[in-house]
Design an enzyme around this catalytic site. Structure first.
Site, PDB file in Angstrom:
ATOM      1  N   ASP A  10       0.801  -1.108  -0.171  1.00 18.58           N
ATOM      2  CA  ASP A  10       0.036   0.193  -0.023  1.00 18.58           C
ATOM      3  C   ASP A  10       0.961   1.254   0.070  1.00 18.58           C
ATOM      4  O   ASP A  10       2.119   0.960   0.397  1.00 18.58           O
ATOM      5  CB  ASP A  10      -0.875  -0.042   1.297  1.00 18.58           C
ATOM      6  CG  ASP A  10      -1.732   1.353   1.450  1.00 18.58           C
ATOM      7  OD1 ASP A  10      -2.205   1.708   0.464  1.00 18.58           O
ATOM      8  OD2 ASP A  10      -1.726   1.902   2.467  1.00 18.58           O
ATOM      9  N   LEU A  11       0.378   2.373  -0.569  1.00 20.39           N
ATOM     10  CA  LEU A  11       1.436   3.512  -0.387  1.00 20.39           C
ATOM     11  C   LEU A  11       0.959   4.400   0.971  1.00 20.39           C
ATOM     12  O   LEU A  11       2.039   4.641   1.763  1.00 20.39           O
ATOM     13  CB  LEU A  11       0.872   4.259  -1.779  1.00 20.39           C
ATOM     14  CG  LEU A  11       1.650   5.639  -1.838  1.00 20.39           C
ATOM     15  CD1 LEU A  11       3.115   5.448  -2.356  1.00 20.39           C
ATOM     16  CD2 LEU A  11       1.140   6.636  -3.136  1.00 20.39           C
ATOM     17  N   ASP A  12      -0.039   5.117   1.005  1.00 21.67           N
ATOM     18  CA  ASP A  12      -0.327   6.083   1.937  1.00 21.67           C
ATOM     19  C   ASP A  12      -0.226   5.135   3.420  1.00 21.67           C
ATOM     20  O   ASP A  12      -1.005   4.663   3.656  1.00 21.67           O
ATOM     21  CB  ASP A  12      -1.816   6.463   1.853  1.00 21.67           C
ATOM     22  CG  ASP A  12      -1.765   7.310   0.582  1.00 21.67           C
ATOM     23  OD1 ASP A  12      -0.820   8.028   0.137  1.00 21.67           O
ATOM     24  OD2 ASP A  12      -3.007   7.451  -0.168  1.00 21.67           O
ATOM     25  N   THR A  18       1.751   9.947   3.910  1.00 27.35           N
ATOM     26  CA  THR A  18       0.578  10.966   3.471  1.00 27.35           C
ATOM     27  C   THR A  18      -0.838  10.690   4.105  1.00 27.35           C
ATOM     28  O   THR A  18      -1.857  11.532   3.933  1.00 27.35           O
ATOM     29  CB  THR A  18       0.457  10.662   2.103  1.00 27.35           C
ATOM     30  OG1 THR A  18       0.587   9.230   1.716  1.00 27.35           O
ATOM     31  CG2 THR A  18       1.485  11.321   1.048  1.00 27.35           C
ATOM     32  N   LYS A  46      -8.830   5.294   6.329  1.00 27.48           N
ATOM     33  CA  LYS A  46      -7.696   4.767   5.729  1.00 27.48           C
ATOM     34  C   LYS A  46      -8.046   3.836   4.624  1.00 27.48           C
ATOM     35  O   LYS A  46      -8.691   2.741   4.883  1.00 27.48           O
ATOM     36  CB  LYS A  46      -6.731   4.467   6.774  1.00 27.48           C
ATOM     37  CG  LYS A  46      -6.126   5.452   7.777  1.00 27.48           C
ATOM     38  CD  LYS A  46      -5.076   4.801   8.609  1.00 27.48           C
ATOM     39  CE  LYS A  46      -4.440   6.202   9.412  1.00 27.48           C
ATOM     40  NZ  LYS A  46      -3.575   5.619  10.315  1.00 27.48           N
ATOM     41  N   GLY A  47      -7.408   3.914   3.551  1.00 27.56           N
ATOM     42  CA  GLY A  47      -7.375   2.816   2.562  1.00 27.56           C
ATOM     43  C   GLY A  47      -8.840   3.049   1.685  1.00 27.56           C
ATOM     44  O   GLY A  47      -8.925   2.457   0.611  1.00 27.56           O
ATOM     45  N   ARG A  50     -11.539   8.161  -2.329  1.00 27.63           N
ATOM     46  CA  ARG A  50     -11.815   9.816  -1.935  1.00 27.63           C
ATOM     47  C   ARG A  50     -13.259   9.963  -1.697  1.00 27.63           C
ATOM     48  O   ARG A  50     -13.772  10.643  -0.842  1.00 27.63           O
ATOM     49  CB  ARG A  50     -11.270  10.682  -3.112  1.00 27.63           C
ATOM     50  CG  ARG A  50     -11.243  12.153  -2.745  1.00 27.63           C
ATOM     51  CD  ARG A  50     -10.669  12.581  -3.931  1.00 27.63           C
ATOM     52  NE  ARG A  50      -9.512  12.260  -4.413  1.00 27.63           N
ATOM     53  CZ  ARG A  50      -8.821  12.576  -5.870  1.00 27.63           C
ATOM     54  NH1 ARG A  50      -9.480  13.472  -6.614  1.00 27.63           N
ATOM     55  NH2 ARG A  50      -7.823  11.976  -6.115  1.00 27.63           N
ATOM     56  N   SER A 115      -2.752   0.578  -4.278  1.00 27.79           N
ATOM     57  CA  SER A 115      -3.072   1.802  -3.632  1.00 27.79           C
ATOM     58  C   SER A 115      -4.534   2.349  -4.169  1.00 27.79           C
ATOM     59  O   SER A 115      -4.617   2.252  -5.398  1.00 27.79           O
ATOM     60  CB  SER A 115      -2.201   2.862  -3.966  1.00 27.79           C
ATOM     61  OG  SER A 115      -2.574   3.875  -3.175  1.00 27.79           O
ATOM     62  N   ALA A 116      -5.314   2.817  -3.335  1.00 31.42           N
ATOM     63  CA  ALA A 116      -6.372   3.447  -3.675  1.00 31.42           C
ATOM     64  C   ALA A 116      -6.470   4.576  -4.319  1.00 31.42           C
ATOM     65  O   ALA A 116      -7.175   5.236  -4.805  1.00 31.42           O
ATOM     66  CB  ALA A 116      -7.478   3.529  -2.662  1.00 31.42           C
ATOM     67  N   SER A 117      -5.379   5.208  -4.187  1.00 36.27           N
ATOM     68  CA  SER A 117      -4.964   6.723  -4.401  1.00 36.27           C
ATOM     69  C   SER A 117      -4.731   6.856  -5.974  1.00 36.27           C
ATOM     70  O   SER A 117      -4.050   6.214  -6.612  1.00 36.27           O
ATOM     71  CB  SER A 117      -3.681   7.201  -3.932  1.00 36.27           C
ATOM     72  OG  SER A 117      -3.468   8.473  -4.209  1.00 36.27           O
ATOM     73  N   ASN A 119      -3.534   9.378  -6.913  1.00 37.82           N
ATOM     74  CA  ASN A 119      -2.399  10.290  -6.919  1.00 37.82           C
ATOM     75  C   ASN A 119      -0.953   9.508  -6.997  1.00 37.82           C
ATOM     76  O   ASN A 119      -0.006  10.317  -6.775  1.00 37.82           O
ATOM     77  CB  ASN A 119      -2.505  11.513  -5.724  1.00 37.82           C
ATOM     78  CG  ASN A 119      -3.680  12.523  -5.939  1.00 37.82           C
ATOM     79  OD1 ASN A 119      -3.816  13.001  -7.033  1.00 37.82           O
ATOM     80  ND2 ASN A 119      -4.608  12.622  -4.799  1.00 37.82           N
ATOM     81  N   LYS A 146     -10.965  -1.014  -1.710  1.00 35.30           N
ATOM     82  CA  LYS A 146     -10.832  -1.952  -0.410  1.00 35.30           C
ATOM     83  C   LYS A 146     -11.977  -1.665   0.491  1.00 35.30           C
ATOM     84  O   LYS A 146     -12.222  -0.393   0.693  1.00 35.30           O
ATOM     85  CB  LYS A 146      -9.450  -1.422   0.149  1.00 35.30           C
ATOM     86  CG  LYS A 146      -8.245  -1.526  -0.565  1.00 35.30           C
ATOM     87  CD  LYS A 146      -6.999  -0.875  -0.052  1.00 35.30           C
ATOM     88  CE  LYS A 146      -5.777  -0.813  -1.013  1.00 35.30           C
ATOM     89  NZ  LYS A 146      -4.634  -0.314  -0.424  1.00 35.30           N
ATOM     90  N   GLU A 170       0.051  -3.281   4.662  1.00 38.69           N
ATOM     91  CA  GLU A 170      -0.944  -2.318   4.640  1.00 38.69           C
ATOM     92  C   GLU A 170      -1.186  -1.781   6.039  1.00 38.69           C
ATOM     93  O   GLU A 170      -0.912  -2.351   7.162  1.00 38.69           O
ATOM     94  CB  GLU A 170      -2.496  -3.282   4.717  1.00 38.69           C
ATOM     95  CG  GLU A 170      -2.770  -3.084   3.179  1.00 38.69           C
ATOM     96  CD  GLU A 170      -3.756  -1.704   3.199  1.00 38.69           C
ATOM     97  OE1 GLU A 170      -3.779  -0.667   3.750  1.00 38.69           O
ATOM     98  OE2 GLU A 170      -3.874  -1.562   2.055  1.00 38.69           O
ATOM     99  N   ASP A 171      -1.555  -0.382   6.008  1.00 37.18           N
ATOM    100  CA  ASP A 171      -1.508   0.209   7.377  1.00 37.18           C
ATOM    101  C   ASP A 171      -3.107   0.464   7.591  1.00 37.18           C
ATOM    102  O   ASP A 171      -3.646   0.901   8.854  1.00 37.18           O
ATOM    103  CB  ASP A 171      -1.124   1.907   7.410  1.00 37.18           C
ATOM    104  CG  ASP A 171      -1.760   2.595   6.515  1.00 37.18           C
ATOM    105  OD1 ASP A 171      -2.061   2.246   5.187  1.00 37.18           O
ATOM    106  OD2 ASP A 171      -1.983   3.937   6.730  1.00 37.18           O
TER     107      ASP A 171
HETATM  108  C1  BG6 Z   1      -5.693   5.657   0.045  1.00 37.36           C
HETATM  109  C2  BG6 Z   1      -5.979   6.729   1.263  1.00 37.36           C
HETATM  110  O1  BG6 Z   1      -4.487   5.339  -0.037  1.00 37.36           O
HETATM  111  O2  BG6 Z   1      -6.200   6.303  -0.971  1.00 37.36           O
HETATM  112  C3  BG6 Z   1      -6.994   7.162   1.668  1.00 37.36           C
HETATM  113  O3  BG6 Z   1      -5.405   5.605   2.588  1.00 37.36           O
HETATM  114  C4  BG6 Z   1      -7.563   8.022   0.430  1.00 37.36           C
HETATM  115  O4  BG6 Z   1      -7.041   7.937   2.789  1.00 37.36           O
HETATM  116  C5  BG6 Z   1      -7.453   7.101  -0.759  1.00 37.36           C
HETATM  117  O5  BG6 Z   1      -8.794   8.597   0.560  1.00 37.36           O
HETATM  118  C6  BG6 Z   1      -7.731   7.966  -1.993  1.00 37.36           C
HETATM  119  O6  BG6 Z   1      -6.715   8.784  -2.478  1.00 37.36           O
HETATM  120  P1  BG6 Z   1      -6.659   9.895  -3.270  1.00 37.36           P
HETATM  121  O7  BG6 Z   1      -5.278  10.347  -3.269  1.00 37.36           O
HETATM  122  O8  BG6 Z   1      -7.034   9.420  -4.809  1.00 37.36           O
HETATM  123  O9  BG6 Z   1      -7.672  10.968  -2.969  1.00 37.36           O
HETATM  124 MG    MG Z   2      -2.807   3.088   3.525  1.00 34.56          MG
END
Ligand code: BG6
Ligand code: MG
Length: 216
Positions: A10-12, A18, A46-47, A50, A115-117, A119, A146, A170-171
């Site tokens: 996982d990233l964040d 982050t 977390k995870g 958005r 990662s779900a992000s 970004n 997730k 994973e956190d």
């Molecule tokens: C996850 C974070 O990695 O990504 C969440 O733990 C976050 O907190 C999710 O909402 C989505 O991220 P982003 O950067 O696309 O808004």
């Molecule tokens: Mg995380």
């Protein structure tokens, strides 16, 4: 016999801190709407994607918004979040993360980001570790968030390994659940009281070793 062939990170909150920036940006958004939420509630974000995070926060504040307004709020949160991300430097990679990734690659273990992000790529570029992953699966590539295992299963597939051959780091509670649902071993990063479903919980990747990995 050891059958581990890949590590999916996982990233964040695992590679970079982050999670704190997400928390600050969501808190600022909630405060701008006239309410607050607790650190305990933040664990549930977390995870989580958005859009889903925003819905949870609005629910905690008892605030109802139209879909268009929700989109605007999520965009605003991301602007505040990216203001912090854009100031990130390579030294913000969490202790032990780069070292453990290097160790994995040295012994022939495959590595992926899960990662779900949306970004993720920007963050990996900021901290200069894009080339340490054989595959990157992020929020732009999956449709189910997730605790659905989609992100990790897509990672295993991209690496050409079976789910049982993967270890996930994973956190987040939702992330640990996703890894378990995907039939993968999981190392929790954080507190054993929170990440109860993990096979092993450590405080950070600086505590991780190949010995611990192969004993999972
Ligand atoms: C996850 C974070 O990695 O990504 C969440 O733990 C976050 O907190 C999710 O909402 C989505 O991220 P982003 O950067 O696309 O808004
Ligand atoms: Mg995380």
């Amino acid at each position: 016999m050891n059958t581990i062939k890949a590590c999916i990170f996982d990233l964040d909150g695992v590679i970079v801190d982050t999670a704190v920036y997400h928390y600050k940006a969501w808190k600022r958004l909630a405060n701008s709407l006239g309410f607050d939420f607790t650190e305990h509630q933040n664990e549930q974000l977390k995870g989580v994607s958005r859009v889903r995070s925003l819905q949870l926060i609005l629910g905690w504040g008892g605030v109802t918004k139209t879909e268009a307004e929700q989109e605007q709020l999520a965009t605003q949160k991301n602007i505040w979040y990216m203001e912090m991300v854009n100031q990130m430097k390579p030294d913000e990679i969490l202790p032990g993360a780069k070292e453990f990734l290097t160790t994995c690659r040295k012994v022939g273990l495959k590595t992926a980001l899960g990662s779900a992000s949306k970004n993720s790529m920007t963050i990996l570029e900021k901290i200069g570790i894009t080339d340490m992953f054989d595959a990157v699966i992020d929020g732009n590539k999956v449709s189910k968030a997730k605790p659905d295992p989609e992100v990790f299963l897509a990672g295993a597939q991209a690496l050409g390994v079976f789910p049982e051959e993967c270890v996930v780091f994973e956190d987040a509670i939702a992330g640990v659940e996703a890894a378990v649902a995907g039939d993968m071993k999981v190392v929790g990063i954080g507190s054993p009281d929170v990440l109860t479903g993990a096979n092993l919980v450590i405080k950070g990747l600086d505590e991780m070793t190949l010995d611990k990995l192969y004993k999972l």
